[in-house]
Design a protein around this motif. Sequence first.
Motif, PDB file in Angstrom:
ATOM      1  N   GLU A 322     -11.742  60.997 -16.091  1.00 61.31           N
ATOM      2  CA  GLU A 322     -13.135  60.545 -16.041  1.00 61.31           C
ATOM      3  C   GLU A 322     -13.734  60.610 -17.443  1.00 61.31           C
ATOM      4  N   PHE A 323     -14.023  59.460 -18.021  1.00 52.65           N
ATOM      5  CA  PHE A 323     -14.640  59.409 -19.340  1.00 52.65           C
ATOM      6  C   PHE A 323     -16.122  59.096 -19.191  1.00 52.65           C
ATOM      7  N   ARG A 324     -16.960  59.915 -19.779  1.00 45.60           N
ATOM      8  CA  ARG A 324     -18.409  59.754 -19.678  1.00 45.60           C
ATOM      9  C   ARG A 324     -18.871  58.829 -20.805  1.00 45.60           C
ATOM     10  N   LEU A 325     -18.876  57.561 -20.531  1.00 49.70           N
ATOM     11  CA  LEU A 325     -19.194  56.564 -21.536  1.00 49.70           C
ATOM     12  C   LEU A 325     -20.696  56.391 -21.685  1.00 49.70           C
ATOM     13  N   ALA A 333     -14.096  48.843 -22.959  1.00 50.98           N
ATOM     14  CA  ALA A 333     -13.740  50.194 -22.544  1.00 50.98           C
ATOM     15  C   ALA A 333     -14.119  50.437 -21.092  1.00 50.98           C
ATOM     16  N   TYR A 334     -15.284  49.956 -20.675  1.00 47.87           N
ATOM     17  CA  TYR A 334     -15.681  50.107 -19.278  1.00 47.87           C
ATOM     18  C   TYR A 334     -14.655  49.457 -18.353  1.00 47.87           C
ATOM     19  N   GLU A 335     -14.238  48.243 -18.700  1.00 49.20           N
ATOM     20  CA  GLU A 335     -13.291  47.531 -17.845  1.00 49.20           C
ATOM     21  C   GLU A 335     -11.935  48.214 -17.796  1.00 49.20           C
ATOM     22  N   PHE A 336     -11.539  48.864 -18.885  1.00 47.93           N
ATOM     23  CA  PHE A 336     -10.234  49.501 -18.948  1.00 47.93           C
ATOM     24  C   PHE A 336     -10.228  50.880 -18.295  1.00 47.93           C
ATOM     25  N   LEU A 337     -11.349  51.592 -18.362  1.00 47.30           N
ATOM     26  CA  LEU A 337     -11.366  53.007 -18.004  1.00 47.30           C
ATOM     27  C   LEU A 337     -12.063  53.336 -16.695  1.00 47.30           C
ATOM     28  N   THR A 338     -12.884  52.448 -16.176  1.00 48.56           N
ATOM     29  CA  THR A 338     -13.708  52.824 -15.031  1.00 48.56           C
ATOM     30  C   THR A 338     -13.494  51.907 -13.845  1.00 48.56           C
ATOM     31  N   GLU A 339     -13.917  52.395 -12.690  1.00 49.46           N
ATOM     32  CA  GLU A 339     -13.823  51.665 -11.430  1.00 49.46           C
ATOM     33  C   GLU A 339     -15.239  51.333 -10.982  1.00 49.46           C
ATOM     34  N   PRO A 340     -15.527  50.103 -10.575  1.00 45.42           N
ATOM     35  CA  PRO A 340     -16.918  49.716 -10.333  1.00 45.42           C
ATOM     36  C   PRO A 340     -17.552  50.300  -9.076  1.00 45.42           C
ATOM     37  N   VAL A 341     -16.770  50.759  -8.104  1.00 49.20           N
ATOM     38  CA  VAL A 341     -17.343  51.220  -6.834  1.00 49.20           C
ATOM     39  C   VAL A 341     -17.138  52.721  -6.621  1.00 49.20           C
ATOM     40  N   TRP A 342     -15.920  53.202  -6.786  1.00 51.32           N
ATOM     41  CA  TRP A 342     -15.613  54.612  -6.516  1.00 51.32           C
ATOM     42  C   TRP A 342     -15.891  55.477  -7.742  1.00 51.32           C
ATOM     43  N   ARG A 343     -16.364  56.706  -7.496  1.00 51.55           N
ATOM     44  CA  ARG A 343     -16.530  57.679  -8.569  1.00 51.55           C
ATOM     45  C   ARG A 343     -15.159  58.184  -9.029  1.00 51.55           C
TER      46      ARG A 343
END
Length: 429
Positions: A322-325, A333-343
């Motif tokens: 979990e990266f706190r961007l 970076a958001y597209e590579f590191l995070t998921e749009p629905v689930w925490r």
Amino acid sequence: MAYVTTPTVHAGQVGEAPELGRTGAFRIGTAVAHYTMPGRSRITSWGAVTGNLQVADRTLPVRIWYPADAATGGAPVHYDHVMKFPGKPPLSLVSQGIAIAGAAPLKGKKFPLVIMSHGYGGWSTQFSNLAEHIASHGYVVASIDHEDMPVEGVSSFLLSFGNVLVDRTLDQRQILAQMLANARDRKSPWLDLVDPQNIGLIGYSMGGYGALATAGASYSFDGDPMAKIPGAAKSQLREATSQPAPIKALVTVSPWGGQPDSRAWNADGLSKIKMPVLMLVGNQDDVVNFKDGVSWLFRNLTGTERHMLVYREARHNIIGNEFRLNPDTQWNAYEFLTEPVWRSERLNAINQHFVTAFLDLTLKGDASKRAYLDVPTVDANAGEWPLSFAEQLNGTMAGAEQPKYWRGFQRRWAAGLEMHRAVAGRPGN
């Protein structure tokens, strides 16, 4: 700028994690080893045209986690990485770990070995959260840093991705072989912990693509993209994948290579995998095509028992620290590191729960863990856990007394998930 991630669950912090998503009893150490694979091929611009490959040694770092002596002191390590996107400034990432760098390995015991393989453009500590968790439950974990060729434009992407198609299974197989040889020769203290008879492999995205081949699925070179690999590289892959690597358990997360427009196998090739398989995927994954890609893989792994955990409404990034961007962080970076629905913290906890259950069952022979995988309802929302009037559970997790609810989850918290199961000889549902 540095962005910090924190492991999901530490000892003493109950939180929302399901039962097996909690940190294990072993203190853990970490180290980095380097492995050189001689005579490896490399696709260059000229080689892509002529079919003649550049041949050179390939050396990769591997991050190791292992059960450590409880008396070992020292501060927990943090893992640094710099992401580079074409035309964007470098992005520094820092992941805070719980392992102790160079800690003395535990003596007098053997543990299963788990190899981890990241996706395209990833790195060895991108899933340090999961690796540390597994190690804390009594495993030696080795995460390969594949060092994919950097991308600056379309032409460099084609070369980079072409090399990944060739490299993933070769990296996995050759590094595993060297680790086992070094363990026999007792070349490092942490290798003394490795049980060579019980080996697992975890691969995400392109790492999952390579892992399926490492497990014994022979490639089909009839269509794209495999048909476009230079002839010498095809020969290497055919020879390398003629036999499965000595692994007993396979975990693939959002595996690439099943989608109709980039299908790396046929049904016969997939049926050659004989070890148990756990797949994790989001049902909105548009990178690897959940409906016609990953589900197709699941249906055609007919040579073995397999489970497929599905995160409803999730896309491709269902694993990773979990990266706190910051809000103004570049969108790449958001597209590579995070998921749009689930925490991310929820994903990590659930991944840790099911991967631990699967590895304990298949590599340690712990039959009690089957109840965590063979869930009573395909749809987690359909689980039943009746309550009497005004009864308070206070975080109680489902056990044998709640046979109609997903084992290890708190009441109302097994939600948004599906678990599909198929046995050898039959297509999955």
